[in-house]
Write a protein that holds these residues in place. Structure first.
Motif, PDB file in Angstrom:
ATOM      1  N   UNK A   1      -0.194  -0.639 -41.405  1.00 49.05           N
ATOM      2  CA  UNK A   1      -1.285  -0.602 -42.379  1.00 49.05           C
ATOM      3  C   UNK A   1      -2.229  -1.785 -42.220  1.00 49.05           C
ATOM      4  N   UNK A   2      -2.107  -2.526 -41.116  1.00 50.56           N
ATOM      5  CA  UNK A   2      -2.945  -3.715 -40.934  1.00 50.56           C
ATOM      6  C   UNK A   2      -4.072  -3.492 -39.930  1.00 50.56           C
ATOM      7  N   UNK A   3      -4.282  -2.234 -39.526  1.00 52.03           N
ATOM      8  CA  UNK A   3      -5.246  -1.970 -38.469  1.00 52.03           C
ATOM      9  C   UNK A   3      -6.674  -2.349 -38.796  1.00 52.03           C
ATOM     10  N   UNK A   4      -7.060  -2.306 -40.077  1.00 47.66           N
ATOM     11  CA  UNK A   4      -8.430  -2.638 -40.466  1.00 47.66           C
ATOM     12  C   UNK A   4      -8.676  -4.140 -40.540  1.00 47.66           C
ATOM     13  N   UNK A   5      -7.628  -4.924 -40.501  1.00 52.79           N
ATOM     14  CA  UNK A   5      -7.778  -6.374 -40.623  1.00 52.79           C
ATOM     15  C   UNK A   5      -8.043  -6.940 -39.229  1.00 52.79           C
ATOM     16  N   UNK A   6      -9.243  -7.361 -38.981  1.00 51.73           N
ATOM     17  CA  UNK A   6      -9.627  -7.821 -37.649  1.00 51.73           C
ATOM     18  C   UNK A   6      -9.309  -9.280 -37.403  1.00 51.73           C
ATOM     19  N   UNK A   7      -8.200  -9.750 -37.908  1.00 52.76           N
ATOM     20  CA  UNK A   7      -7.786 -11.138 -37.723  1.00 52.76           C
ATOM     21  C   UNK A   7      -6.299 -11.178 -37.404  1.00 52.76           C
ATOM     22  N   UNK A   8      -5.892 -12.232 -36.717  1.00 58.65           N
ATOM     23  CA  UNK A   8      -4.466 -12.434 -36.480  1.00 58.65           C
ATOM     24  C   UNK A   8      -3.901 -13.351 -37.548  1.00 58.65           C
ATOM     25  N   UNK A   9      -2.703 -13.024 -38.012  1.00 59.82           N
ATOM     26  CA  UNK A   9      -2.074 -13.861 -39.011  1.00 59.82           C
ATOM     27  C   UNK A   9      -1.215 -14.943 -38.399  1.00 59.82           C
ATOM     28  N   UNK A  10      -0.614 -15.734 -39.259  1.00 57.97           N
ATOM     29  CA  UNK A  10       0.340 -16.752 -38.827  1.00 57.97           C
ATOM     30  C   UNK A  10       1.621 -16.082 -38.346  1.00 57.97           C
ATOM     31  N   UNK A  11       2.499 -16.855 -37.729  1.00 57.40           N
ATOM     32  CA  UNK A  11       3.792 -16.327 -37.276  1.00 57.40           C
ATOM     33  C   UNK A  11       4.460 -15.554 -38.411  1.00 57.40           C
ATOM     34  N   UNK A  12       4.566 -16.191 -39.578  1.00 61.52           N
ATOM     35  CA  UNK A  12       4.979 -15.495 -40.800  1.00 61.52           C
ATOM     36  C   UNK A  12       3.728 -15.363 -41.669  1.00 61.52           C
ATOM     37  N   UNK A  13       3.142 -14.185 -41.685  1.00 66.82           N
ATOM     38  CA  UNK A  13       1.915 -13.949 -42.436  1.00 66.82           C
ATOM     39  C   UNK A  13       2.255 -13.611 -43.885  1.00 66.82           C
ATOM     40  N   UNK A  14       1.738 -14.373 -44.839  1.00 67.49           N
ATOM     41  CA  UNK A  14       2.094 -14.098 -46.235  1.00 67.49           C
ATOM     42  C   UNK A  14       1.348 -12.888 -46.792  1.00 67.49           C
ATOM     43  N   UNK A  15       2.058 -12.065 -47.533  1.00 73.49           N
ATOM     44  CA  UNK A  15       1.424 -11.000 -48.307  1.00 73.49           C
ATOM     45  C   UNK A  15       2.226 -10.808 -49.580  1.00 73.49           C
ATOM     46  N   UNK A  16       1.589 -10.217 -50.585  1.00 72.33           N
ATOM     47  CA  UNK A  16       2.277 -10.027 -51.856  1.00 72.33           C
ATOM     48  C   UNK A  16       1.716  -8.814 -52.579  1.00 72.33           C
ATOM     49  N   UNK A  17       2.535  -8.227 -53.427  1.00 70.88           N
ATOM     50  CA  UNK A  17       2.114  -7.124 -54.287  1.00 70.88           C
ATOM     51  C   UNK A  17       1.568  -7.711 -55.580  1.00 70.88           C
ATOM     52  N   UNK A  18       0.420  -7.214 -56.008  1.00 71.33           N
ATOM     53  CA  UNK A  18      -0.178  -7.688 -57.250  1.00 71.33           C
ATOM     54  C   UNK A  18       0.793  -7.466 -58.410  1.00 71.33           C
ATOM     55  N   UNK A  19       1.021  -8.482 -59.251  1.00 70.98           N
ATOM     56  CA  UNK A  19       2.008  -8.350 -60.338  1.00 70.98           C
ATOM     57  C   UNK A  19       1.576  -7.410 -61.452  1.00 70.98           C
ATOM     58  N   UNK A  20       0.284  -7.085 -61.532  1.00 73.26           N
ATOM     59  CA  UNK A  20      -0.190  -6.200 -62.593  1.00 73.26           C
ATOM     60  C   UNK A  20      -0.428  -4.774 -62.104  1.00 73.26           C
ATOM     61  N   UNK A  21      -0.727  -4.613 -60.828  1.00 71.56           N
ATOM     62  CA  UNK A  21      -1.033  -3.290 -60.280  1.00 71.56           C
ATOM     63  C   UNK A  21      -0.395  -3.171 -58.902  1.00 71.56           C
ATOM     64  N   UNK A  22       0.701  -2.416 -58.759  1.00 71.54           N
ATOM     65  CA  UNK A  22       1.412  -2.363 -57.485  1.00 71.54           C
ATOM     66  C   UNK A  22       0.633  -1.674 -56.365  1.00 71.54           C
ATOM     67  N   UNK A  23      -0.479  -1.024 -56.693  1.00 72.05           N
ATOM     68  CA  UNK A  23      -1.298  -0.453 -55.634  1.00 72.05           C
ATOM     69  C   UNK A  23      -2.100  -1.522 -54.892  1.00 72.05           C
ATOM     70  N   UNK A  24      -2.222  -2.702 -55.502  1.00 72.95           N
ATOM     71  CA  UNK A  24      -3.005  -3.784 -54.910  1.00 72.95           C
ATOM     72  C   UNK A  24      -2.102  -4.687 -54.087  1.00 72.95           C
ATOM     73  N   UNK A  25      -2.470  -4.895 -52.836  1.00 66.55           N
ATOM     74  CA  UNK A  25      -1.806  -5.856 -51.962  1.00 66.55           C
ATOM     75  C   UNK A  25      -2.784  -6.967 -51.632  1.00 66.55           C
ATOM     76  N   UNK A  26      -2.267  -8.184 -51.496  1.00 64.02           N
ATOM     77  CA  UNK A  26      -3.069  -9.320 -51.058  1.00 64.02           C
ATOM     78  C   UNK A  26      -2.356  -9.958 -49.870  1.00 64.02           C
ATOM     79  N   UNK A  27      -3.100 -10.196 -48.794  1.00 64.00           N
ATOM     80  CA  UNK A  27      -2.505 -10.739 -47.571  1.00 64.00           C
ATOM     81  C   UNK A  27      -3.382 -11.866 -47.040  1.00 64.00           C
ATOM     82  N   UNK A  28      -2.745 -12.839 -46.380  1.00 66.57           N
ATOM     83  CA  UNK A  28      -3.466 -13.976 -45.832  1.00 66.57           C
ATOM     84  C   UNK A  28      -3.426 -14.000 -44.317  1.00 66.57           C
ATOM     85  N   UNK A  29      -4.569 -13.876 -43.681  1.00 63.74           N
ATOM     86  CA  UNK A  29      -4.709 -13.999 -42.227  1.00 63.74           C
ATOM     87  C   UNK A  29      -5.551 -15.258 -41.970  1.00 63.74           C
TER      88      UNK A  29
END
Length: 205
Positions: free
Chosen positions: A73-101
């Motif tokens: 599901x990361x194909x649209x993100x045109x950046x490379x992440x860190x070795x361990x790339x952080x991501x999290x599910x929004x605590x109020x809406x589980x449909x929302x994901x936030x990721x750091x590249x």
């Protein structure tokens, strides 16, 4: 490296390990569900059939059938992440994901589509990321040089690095009832320079 637990099904846990991919514990049985190096894992807080796994450098995957099948599901993100790339599910809406590249990215449909939420203009990768449980507009993140905060869910970020050492921030924790009360851990070997606390959302430490 990381593990994710289901809030609704305590028998379901996904873990990531060096050279051993992602492994899923389900009802007492372990199964190997993704190859390569396993990193961050998460399970949807409302639907334990929806599981997220990650490979090195931000290869982010989702399963909608309890871990039987995963797809990228990361194909649209045109950046490379860190070795361990952080991501999290929004605590109020589980449909929302936030990721750091290189930047912070957000999805409103569990990773089917992504939108950048920052313009950090750097090749540095984000190493730590956290959403405030009491206010999902407050997001904190850190790359290898700077610590940032947004109070509007993205797009507008403040650099809060003053008061923190030059060491890399390795983790961020936010008080579950107070979005301004945060802790960060940092790398390095200096005694007394390990964990920092802020009670004013990072304006001082």
């Amino acid at each position: 490296y990381r593990l994710g637990c289901s809030p609704t099904d305590p028998s379901r846990v996904i873990t990531g390990a060096q050279d051993n991919g992602m492994n899923l514990l389900d009802g007492g049985d372990w199964s190997h569900v993704l190859g390569a190096d396993g990193m961050e894992g998460a399970i949807d807080p409302e639907d334990p059939q929806i599981i997220y796994g990650e490979q090195q450098y931000g290869g982010l995957y989702r399963s909608d059938d309890g871990g039987q099948n995963f797809f990228n599901i990361a194909g649209q993100i045109g950046e490379q992440g860190a070795w361990v790339t952080p991501f999290t599910i929004d605590p109020e809406d589980p449909q929302i994901l936030v990721a750091g590249y290189n930047n912070v990215w957000k999805s409103f449909d569990r990773g089917d589509n992504w939108e950048p939420q920052s313009e950090f203009d750097t090749d540095l990768t984000i190493r730590a990321l956290a959403i405030a449980p009491s206010n999902n507009d407050v997001i904190y993140c850190a790359n290898t040089a700077s610590f940032f905060r947004t109070t509007v869910g993205g797009s507008d970020w403040d650099d809060l690095s003053d008061g923190l050492p030059a060491n890399v921030v390795t983790a961020i924790a936010v008080d579950p009832t107070d979005a301004a009360h945060i802790f960060v851990s940092v790398s390095g070997y200096t005694a007394g320079v390990k964990v920092f606390e802020s009670t004013d959302a990072g304006d001082s430490w």
